[in-house]
Design a protein around this motif. Structure first.
Motif, mmCIF file in Angstrom:
data_model
loop_
_atom_site.group_PDB
_atom_site.id
_atom_site.type_symbol
_atom_site.label_atom_id
_atom_site.label_comp_id
_atom_site.label_asym_id
_atom_site.label_seq_id
_atom_site.Cartn_x
_atom_site.Cartn_y
_atom_site.Cartn_z
ATOM 1 N N PRO A 183 0.831 -1.214 0.000
ATOM 2 C CA PRO A 183 0.000 0.000 0.000
ATOM 3 C C PRO A 183 0.857 1.253 0.000
ATOM 4 O O PRO A 183 2.091 1.196 -0.081
ATOM 5 N N LYS A 184 0.183 2.379 0.140
ATOM 6 C CA LYS A 184 0.873 3.670 0.131
ATOM 7 C C LYS A 184 1.902 3.730 1.243
ATOM 8 O O LYS A 184 1.687 3.275 2.356
ATOM 9 N N LEU A 185 3.048 4.320 0.923
ATOM 10 C CA LEU A 185 4.141 4.431 1.880
ATOM 11 C C LEU A 185 3.817 5.413 2.997
ATOM 12 O O LEU A 185 3.093 6.399 2.794
ATOM 13 N N THR A 186 4.365 5.132 4.157
ATOM 14 C CA THR A 186 4.380 6.102 5.249
ATOM 15 C C THR A 186 5.767 6.712 5.278
ATOM 16 O O THR A 186 6.771 5.998 5.373
ATOM 17 N N LYS A 187 5.830 8.052 5.187
ATOM 18 C CA LYS A 187 7.120 8.718 5.048
ATOM 19 C C LYS A 187 7.387 9.674 6.201
ATOM 20 O O LYS A 187 6.482 10.361 6.687
ATOM 21 N N TYR A 188 8.641 9.717 6.625
ATOM 22 C CA TYR A 188 9.169 10.692 7.562
ATOM 23 C C TYR A 188 10.359 11.360 6.884
ATOM 24 O O TYR A 188 10.757 10.960 5.784
ATOM 25 N N PRO A 189 10.941 12.382 7.486
ATOM 26 C CA PRO A 189 12.036 13.102 6.799
ATOM 27 C C PRO A 189 13.180 12.215 6.323
ATOM 28 O O PRO A 189 13.723 12.429 5.239
ATOM 29 N N THR A 190 13.579 11.210 7.130
ATOM 30 C CA THR A 190 14.716 10.368 6.735
ATOM 31 C C THR A 190 14.355 8.891 6.674
ATOM 32 O O THR A 190 15.256 8.049 6.579
ATOM 33 N N TYR A 191 13.072 8.587 6.713
ATOM 34 C CA TYR A 191 12.669 7.188 6.894
ATOM 35 C C TYR A 191 11.321 6.954 6.215
ATOM 36 O O TYR A 191 10.454 7.828 6.183
ATOM 37 N N MET A 192 11.140 5.779 5.656
ATOM 38 C CA MET A 192 9.871 5.407 5.040
ATOM 39 C C MET A 192 9.654 3.909 5.238
ATOM 40 O O MET A 192 10.599 3.129 5.337
ATOM 41 N N TYR A 193 8.377 3.512 5.326
ATOM 42 C CA TYR A 193 8.097 2.088 5.500
ATOM 43 C C TYR A 193 6.778 1.725 4.835
ATOM 44 O O TYR A 193 5.932 2.583 4.527
ATOM 45 N N SER A 194 6.612 0.430 4.617
ATOM 46 C CA SER A 194 5.376 -0.087 4.028
ATOM 47 C C SER A 194 5.167 -1.514 4.515
ATOM 48 O O SER A 194 6.124 -2.273 4.690
ATOM 49 N N CYS A 195 3.923 -1.858 4.742
ATOM 50 C CA CYS A 195 3.564 -3.227 5.110
ATOM 51 C C CYS A 195 2.917 -3.885 3.896
ATOM 52 O O CYS A 195 1.800 -3.546 3.505
ATOM 53 N N CYS A 196 3.649 -4.801 3.269
ATOM 54 C CA CYS A 196 3.148 -5.487 2.075
ATOM 55 C C CYS A 196 2.372 -6.742 2.490
ATOM 56 O O CYS A 196 2.819 -7.487 3.368
ATOM 57 N N LYS A 197 1.247 -6.939 1.832
ATOM 58 C CA LYS A 197 0.398 -8.080 2.170
ATOM 59 C C LYS A 197 0.074 -8.883 0.920
ATOM 60 O O LYS A 197 0.144 -8.373 -0.199
ATOM 61 N N GLN A 198 -0.279 -10.122 1.131
ATOM 62 C CA GLN A 198 -0.633 -10.992 0.018
ATOM 63 C C GLN A 198 -1.938 -10.537 -0.615
ATOM 64 O O GLN A 198 -2.893 -10.168 0.088
ATOM 65 N N ASP A 199 -1.968 -10.562 -1.940
ATOM 66 C CA ASP A 199 -3.163 -10.180 -2.688
ATOM 67 C C ASP A 199 -4.194 -11.299 -2.584
ATOM 68 O O ASP A 199 -3.944 -12.417 -3.035
ATOM 69 N N PRO A 200 -5.352 -11.029 -1.994
ATOM 70 C CA PRO A 200 -6.356 -12.097 -1.844
ATOM 71 C C PRO A 200 -6.885 -12.615 -3.176
ATOM 72 O O PRO A 200 -7.404 -13.728 -3.248
ATOM 73 N N LYS A 201 -6.742 -11.815 -4.243
ATOM 74 C CA LYS A 201 -7.230 -12.233 -5.556
ATOM 75 C C LYS A 201 -6.221 -13.094 -6.311
ATOM 76 O O LYS A 201 -6.552 -13.680 -7.337
ATOM 77 N N TYR A 202 -4.991 -13.119 -5.797
ATOM 78 C CA TYR A 202 -3.947 -13.899 -6.473
ATOM 79 C C TYR A 202 -4.165 -15.385 -6.219
ATOM 80 O O TYR A 202 -4.278 -15.824 -5.067
ATOM 81 N N LYS A 203 -4.219 -16.143 -7.296
ATOM 82 C CA LYS A 203 -4.433 -17.581 -7.192
ATOM 83 C C LYS A 203 -3.077 -18.282 -7.222
ATOM 84 O O LYS A 203 -2.454 -18.406 -8.271
ATOM 85 N N LYS A 204 -2.666 -18.697 -6.072
ATOM 86 C CA LYS A 204 -1.389 -19.387 -5.961
ATOM 87 C C LYS A 204 -1.563 -20.842 -6.364
ATOM 88 O O LYS A 204 -2.490 -21.522 -5.913
#
Length: 661
Positions: A183-204
């Motif tokens: 999803p959209k990044l969370t940003k600070y002046p010197t730091y950024m993070y993101s929590c990536c999750k599995q796509d529920p629509k993706y058929k593994k």
């Protein structure tokens, strides 16, 4: 408050990732301190937690007043932590650099997607893959061992164009493995993070494989370790050309040894440089002091490997490998399935601390190049289940490789002015040829003081297509004079392509139409077992027949006609000298007429563009197409004979002018 949170998070990352998993509290000791808890954002992430932290930057020499040209050395870190319940195999992250960065180093990862070795221009972003640890295990399976469930990548490089007090962060950071969304990044002046999750629509795809499932791209490599010893191993490399529109001519394969390995011997292929001096003066010589390197084939970190010629196929020393020795030719499966595969074997020696027979690492940064073909981008090696082979004794049993890795390479779309072939258009209703674009195949080796690399290609008489570019100048000028067109001081540079294709509309009537395709080889080397693929947006269903060549309608890719030579005429020969001294050189040429019907095709307009291919591929390389189609307005008038005479006179006068100048 934000600064306190960032400081706390950075301290946590230093503890958890740089130094591995922390020790648990000792219930019987009052002196031990409880380890720091993960930051809230990571704690609340059920997936893969990505961070990017800018550390510092220092102005580099030379110091410039121009801010946009000033370079800065920077340091930063990227972390990837598996906070979910599923192992992430073959992790890859994309960092969207945006300040003309040049990446100089990155530990615990390698650059992929054709970025090459360090230093690498990553101004458009970089994809990094894990090395030597390509997989991220879960906290559950490792008892929260951060050394197995996370990676920290220390990045150093150079960036440009930043003001003194600005803090440069990349535009984005994301996990690029299939089935994941960030999803959209969370940003600070010197730091950024993101929590990536599995796509529920993706058929593994369900799989019982221990390792990653095998993928299939345009060209696929499998690196199989067949036998493993203390200090060395024997491996086999299998190359499969799986795209019907891919063709490899005179292939050269490169990879990079990351841990001091070297090639002792090979079968079915050879290294372009046969030299062991780098072993003597390198780490190999230090660690293997008593080793006889005189028989080693190659000690380069990045060797160039080529196929053997056919006459070595049965050689007891370097041949006797199935599917070897095709002289670097891998055909399309449409042409010959048996000649779409190549195999070679090699003996690899290792240096400490990797001498154990259980320690195996494949080479990284694979890349394959060819004479005239598409450019390929290759993935990093991915561990797959060991390859299965038939038992050599003839028993109804299977044998398996010790370990196997796969590398997948896909064709890339050619960049403008970097094609390897081009197309010109002509038609019965126009006396002008629409030539290949200026510098369609690049102008790096041309003297651009004498020609204009940025000018639009000028129309020329159709017979000019039969002579080399350097012999067309007078014809172009004479035709421009005839048509009352301005002649610039510097004519446009030629297309500079070794192979060109002319598509000519012969006829157009109510029931159908015909075209002629002509292939020109302007180089010295002949092409054996060549092919051309033509894609049409509207006319494809009407394809009827081809003469003097062999053609097939492909199911995939759609709307594609696959054309190849008939048996006995497999060669598209190279350019040869003219019939006498002073005559232009003559290109190698093959041509054929193709017939189409208009049955059940509504609104087909041949002259407006439906009669011209939307894509042309020669031997796997996508050819550059002209900017427009022939114009019926340039059709010769009833006094065309007079025009021809006039054109001849103008050409003669220009010749005389140049002769006496």
């Amino acid at each position: 408050m934000k600064l306190m949170y960032i400081a706390f998070l950075f301290i946590h990352l230093r503890v958890q990732i740089c130094y591995g998993a922390t020790d648990y509290d000792d219930d019987y000791s009052d002196d031990d301190e409880k380890p720091a808890s993960p930051p809230p954002a990571q704690t609340n992430c059920n997936g893969v937690f990505l961070t990017y932290t800018f550390i510092e930057r220092i102005k580099e020499l030379p110091y410039l007043k121009n801010v946009s040209a000033q370079s800065w050395a920077f340091k930063s870190t990227a972390t990837i932590v598996n906070t979910g319940l599923e192992e992430v195999k073959g992790w890859k992250i994309f960092i969207g650099f945006q300040h003309r960065e040049i990446l100089v180093s990155a530990n615990n990862a390698v650059l992929v997607d054709g970025a090459g070795d360090f230093p690498a221009n990553v101004s458009k972003g970089a994809t990094l893959a894990g090395y030597p640890n390509a997989d991220l295990q879960t906290s559950v399976d490792t008892a929260a061992d951060y050394t197995k469930m996370s990676v920290q990548i220390d990045l150093t490089g150079t960036m440009f164009g930043m003001k003194e007090k600005s803090i440069p962060l990349p535009k984005s950071i994301r996990l690029v493995n299939d089935g994941w969304k960030c999803p959209k990044l969370t940003k600070y002046p010197t730091y950024m993070y993101s929590c990536c999750k599995q796509d529920p629509k993706y058929k593994k795809k369900s799989s019982t494989n221990k390792y990653a499932a095998r993928q299939y791209g345009d060209v696929n490599f499998v690196y199989d370790v067949l036998k493993s010893y203390e200090g060395s191993y024997e491996a086999q490399v299998t190359i499969d050309n799986d795209n019907p529109l891919s063709c490899l001519s005179k292939w050269n394969l490169t990879w990079e040894w990351m841990r001091g390995e070297f090639i002792y011997s090979m079968r079915g292929a050879y290294t372009r440089k046969i030299d062991y001096s780098e072993c003597i003066f390198g780490l190999q010589g230090q660690y293997l002091s008593g080793f006889d390197f005189s028989q080693a084939m190659n000690c380069e970190k990045t060797p160039v490997i080529s196929d053997l010629p056919p006459d070595r196929a049965n050689n007891s020393q370097v041949g006797l490998v199935p599917y070897c020795c095709r002289d670097g030719s891998l055909l399309s499966r449409v042409m010959d399935k048996n000649r779409a595969r190549s195999i070679f074997q090699l003996r690899v020696y290792k240096i400490p601390p990797d001498v154990s027979k259980t320690v195996l690492y494949p080479p990284q940064r694979w890349n394959i190049t060819t004479l005239v073909s598409a450019e390929y981008k290759c993935s990093q090696p991915v561990r797959v289940d060991p390859t299965e082979f038939p038992n050599s004794t003839g028993l109804d049993a299977k044998t398996y490789a010790v370990a196997s890795w796969q590398v997948v390479c896909n064709m890339t779309k050619p960049v403008k002015k970097e094609a390897k072939c081009c197309v010109s258009y002509t038609a019965y209703y126009s006396d002008a040829a629409v030539p290949c674009s200026t510098c369609a195949c690049g102008c790096d080796d041309l003297n651009t003081d004498k020609c204009n690399p940025d000018a639009k290609a000028m129309a020329l008489p159709t017979d000019a297509l039969l002579v080399p570019a350097e012999n067309r100048t007078l014809k172009i000028k004479a035709y421009a004079s005839l048509k009352h067109k301005e002649i610039p001081k510097r004519l446009p540079c030629p297309d500079n392509c070794g192979v060109s294709i002319n598509w000519h509309i012969i006829s157009d009537h109510k029931g159908g139409w015909t075209a002629r395709i002509t292939l020109f080889n302007w180089g010295d080397e002949p092409f054996k077992d060549w092919f051309v693929a033509l894609q049409f947006k509207k006319a494809f269903p009407g394809y009827d027949s081809v003469y003097s060549l062999n053609a097939t309608k492909l199911k995939s890719p759609k709307n594609t006609i696959f054309i190849q030579s008939l048996k006995g005429s497999e060669y598209l020969v190279g350019e040869v000298n003219g019939s006498s001294s002073g005559k232009p050189r003559i290109p190698g040429k093959q041509q054929s007429v193709i017939g189409f019907t208009k049955k059940n095709i509504q609104g087909l307009n041949v002259k407006k563009g439906d009669g011209f291919p939307s894509k042309v591929i020669f031997n796997g390389a996508e050819c550059a197409l002209p900017a427009h189609f022939p114009n019926a307005a340039t059709r010769s008038s009833p006094v065309s004979y007079t025009a021809v005479v006039f054109l001849s006179i103008v050409t003669f006068l220009l010749l005389m002018t140049d002769h006496f100048r």
